[in-house]
Design a protein around this motif. Sequence first.
Motif, short mmCIF file in Angstrom:
data_model
loop_
_atom_site.label_atom_id
_atom_site.label_comp_id
_atom_site.label_asym_id
_atom_site.label_seq_id
_atom_site.Cartn_x
_atom_site.Cartn_y
_atom_site.Cartn_z
N ARG A 292 -45.20 -33.73 -48.45
CA ARG A 292 -46.21 -34.86 -49.44
C ARG A 292 -47.12 -33.97 -49.25
O ARG A 292 -47.91 -33.62 -50.18
CB ARG A 292 -45.19 -35.30 -49.50
CG ARG A 292 -45.84 -36.09 -51.00
CD ARG A 292 -45.64 -37.10 -51.30
NE ARG A 292 -46.21 -38.34 -50.63
CZ ARG A 292 -47.43 -38.34 -49.67
NH1 ARG A 292 -47.95 -37.93 -50.62
NH2 ARG A 292 -47.55 -38.77 -48.90
N LEU B 6 -49.51 -31.45 -51.44
CA LEU B 6 -50.36 -31.90 -52.37
C LEU B 6 -52.14 -32.47 -52.76
O LEU B 6 -52.54 -32.32 -53.10
CB LEU B 6 -49.57 -33.38 -53.29
CG LEU B 6 -48.52 -33.09 -53.40
CD1 LEU B 6 -47.57 -33.96 -54.29
CD2 LEU B 6 -48.67 -32.83 -54.76
N GLU C 18 -48.72 -27.76 -63.14
CA GLU C 18 -49.91 -29.42 -63.84
C GLU C 18 -50.41 -29.24 -65.02
O GLU C 18 -50.81 -30.05 -66.17
CB GLU C 18 -49.66 -30.31 -63.24
CG GLU C 18 -48.89 -30.44 -62.38
CD GLU C 18 -48.90 -31.51 -61.43
OE1 GLU C 18 -49.85 -32.58 -61.57
OE2 GLU C 18 -48.68 -31.72 -60.70
N HIS D 127 -54.58 -35.60 -58.95
CA HIS D 127 -53.71 -36.14 -58.16
C HIS D 127 -54.84 -37.39 -57.18
O HIS D 127 -53.82 -38.43 -56.94
CB HIS D 127 -53.25 -35.09 -57.60
CG HIS D 127 -51.70 -35.67 -56.11
ND1 HIS D 127 -51.53 -36.02 -56.84
CD2 HIS D 127 -52.76 -35.48 -55.05
CE1 HIS D 127 -50.09 -36.10 -55.24
NE2 HIS D 127 -51.39 -35.78 -54.87
N PRO E 55 -52.04 -39.76 -58.67
CA PRO E 55 -50.92 -38.87 -58.71
C PRO E 55 -49.40 -38.95 -60.22
O PRO E 55 -49.36 -40.36 -60.44
CB PRO E 55 -50.15 -38.98 -57.41
CG PRO E 55 -50.73 -40.29 -57.03
CD PRO E 55 -51.56 -40.93 -58.02
N TRP E 56 -49.33 -37.73 -59.97
CA TRP E 56 -47.43 -38.36 -60.92
C TRP E 56 -46.46 -39.00 -60.58
O TRP E 56 -45.74 -38.54 -59.39
CB TRP E 56 -47.44 -36.70 -61.06
CG TRP E 56 -46.10 -36.39 -62.22
CD1 TRP E 56 -45.88 -37.20 -63.00
CD2 TRP E 56 -45.94 -34.83 -63.18
NE1 TRP E 56 -44.27 -36.82 -63.94
CE2 TRP E 56 -44.89 -35.21 -64.01
CE3 TRP E 56 -46.04 -33.88 -62.52
CZ2 TRP E 56 -44.35 -34.21 -64.72
CZ3 TRP E 56 -45.76 -32.71 -63.18
CH2 TRP E 56 -44.21 -33.34 -64.23
N LYS E 57 -46.20 -39.82 -61.60
CA LYS E 57 -44.81 -40.71 -59.98
C LYS E 57 -43.96 -40.86 -60.32
O LYS E 57 -43.05 -41.59 -60.20
CB LYS E 57 -45.51 -42.51 -60.01
CG LYS E 57 -47.00 -42.21 -59.43
CD LYS E 57 -47.21 -41.98 -58.19
CE LYS E 57 -46.89 -43.18 -57.16
NZ LYS E 57 -46.48 -43.17 -55.27
N THR E 58 -43.58 -40.12 -61.65
CA THR E 58 -42.21 -39.79 -62.52
C THR E 58 -41.59 -38.58 -62.55
O THR E 58 -42.08 -37.87 -62.03
CB THR E 58 -42.24 -40.24 -63.91
OG1 THR E 58 -42.92 -39.49 -64.87
CG2 THR E 58 -43.12 -42.13 -64.03
N LYS E 59 -40.47 -38.64 -62.76
CA LYS E 59 -39.81 -37.21 -63.70
C LYS E 59 -40.38 -36.60 -64.45
O LYS E 59 -39.49 -35.25 -64.53
CB LYS E 59 -38.33 -36.96 -63.23
CG LYS E 59 -37.66 -37.77 -61.94
CD LYS E 59 -35.83 -37.43 -62.52
CE LYS E 59 -35.31 -37.14 -61.43
NZ LYS E 59 -34.82 -38.27 -60.08
#
Lengths: 282, 294
Positions: free
Chosen positions: B11, B15, B65, B101, B105-109
């Motif tokens: 990760r 990222l 994104e 990010h 950061p994108w923390k969900t689905k």
Amino acid sequence: MKNFNLPAFGAGAGLRHAHFQDIIEKRPAFRWFEIINEDFMNFGGHVRECFEEIRKHYRIIGHGVCMSIGSTDPLDMEYLKNLKNFLDSINSPWTSDHLCFTMVDHTNLNDLIPLPFTREAAQNVIERVKIVQDYLERPFLLENVTRYVTVSDREMNESEFINTVLDEADCGLLLDVTNAYLNSQFHGNDALEFIRSLPLERVGQMHLAGWETHEDGSFIDSHDAPVPEPVWSLFRQVLELTGPSSVIVEWDNLLPPVARLLEEATQANTVMDSVFKTQKAA
Amino acid sequence: MALAAVLSAMRSIILDAPALPSDENARRNFYREQFPGLSECEAIDLAKMQPERLTIYTRSIFSGEAGILKNYFRMTVAAIERAYQRQGRLLKLRDFVQAMHKVFPWKTKTTEGLVESFERFLAHPASELGDQRELIRELAAFERQVFFARRLPLNEYEPGQGLRIDELRTRTVGDLLTLHWKLPTTTALGAFHWDIPSAQAAYKQSGNLPEMIDEREVRIIFSRDHENYVHWTQVPESVRLYLSSVERKDDSLGSLAEAFVTSCPTHSDEAKMFSDFLKLVETLLATGAIVLPR
């Protein structure tokens, strides 16, 4: 067991928003559609209304991209609950997702990241798949992903990893023929030999897609082009091994008109018909 | 758990995209230092991965994104481009998202999680928006509300299912004011200090953001009607406050009328006030903003 004991629906295509109106108005002769579960779960409004209209006339089967089955984060039970409700509401006879991880440390990577081919990673997937299958109460298929990298093949190779997971989790395989072909190009192996090494009786569905080729000859698995000839050729050889199946042509980007997408699905059906006619004649 | 350390390292490598040594042994040492949870064998495994192959994932993720955000926040992205131009810079949206990010950061689905990260980043100095920050944040808030109004599923109250406008017109005034209203899940309220609706209309027509967006206090109710069209209707501040208050005394049209009247100029003609109030109720019904359950 053949086709993971699932019905063989022939070839269809991925359903995309941009095609809704054409499909509703013209009712093109697709045999079935695959949808991305997360595009429709928890959605209302115009998108859902169109989807429900299409569902009156076509078989729809759900395919996911967010399950992150290989992650070490806890399984998202809220996501599973919503998924089950959705799949029940559309009578999807099976569902699928990718043998990879898409989230870890509660951070979304928004891509299908390959797993290390280790016993620990396999065991993690096996335990999670068992929970998922029990919860969803329908057959569950895992899709082989495109790999730009090999994270680890110290303990086993990709074929051994997939065999271990499918056998011990007792789940099906969504065989992505294009992904197998691209991996053979990236990693220098033989795509057909790789596919032969998989438990083909567990193949319940297949994917075919095209890709972006750069000027330097490198590939990106972009789903933005027609299925190329090497994949059609591989597909024909795979069918001779698996028998009839349910196949989806994936074209997700730089979308063609619906008629062009139908041509691709029709070609897949033509290939299937010719293989099985030949087998019958023999 | 060794697997968790490996996935976490993946990760971070993909990222956070640290500059990786080109030499495999140097990469192994780098990973042992950066990710102390890795075993020697795991560091060796990861070091075998070619950095240029890992970059494919990094580029694909942030391009993806950026594409999602550009699709749902067209005016906002246009305004960010302009803000960067004013600073003598070119916006590369993929790089902007990668910078986002690092902070959020994108923390969900779900896409909602990405939207939330984006809005938080716009308020953060790292987004480097200069003196355009507040306007850009309001554009984003507007487009976010449209996004949700378009997507949200309905729960209990469905536009078009309650009393219709023609049914209201046959009722007495007293009867009308006792009717109760409800807000569907797709209704939301917003307060803006710039004339975003006019900017949106201009953008829709020309494909370009207007050079100047007037500073003007605007209060909007976002909604989705029974044919799934999304609306944004300007309402008086008193009505916005009333509809969004959880402490209002009741949900009757009579209470809504009281809130509406406070927005009218003093000494207004009563008959005209009531007529204007009825027009507002009819608009709120037609746009799906409220439902009058039977």
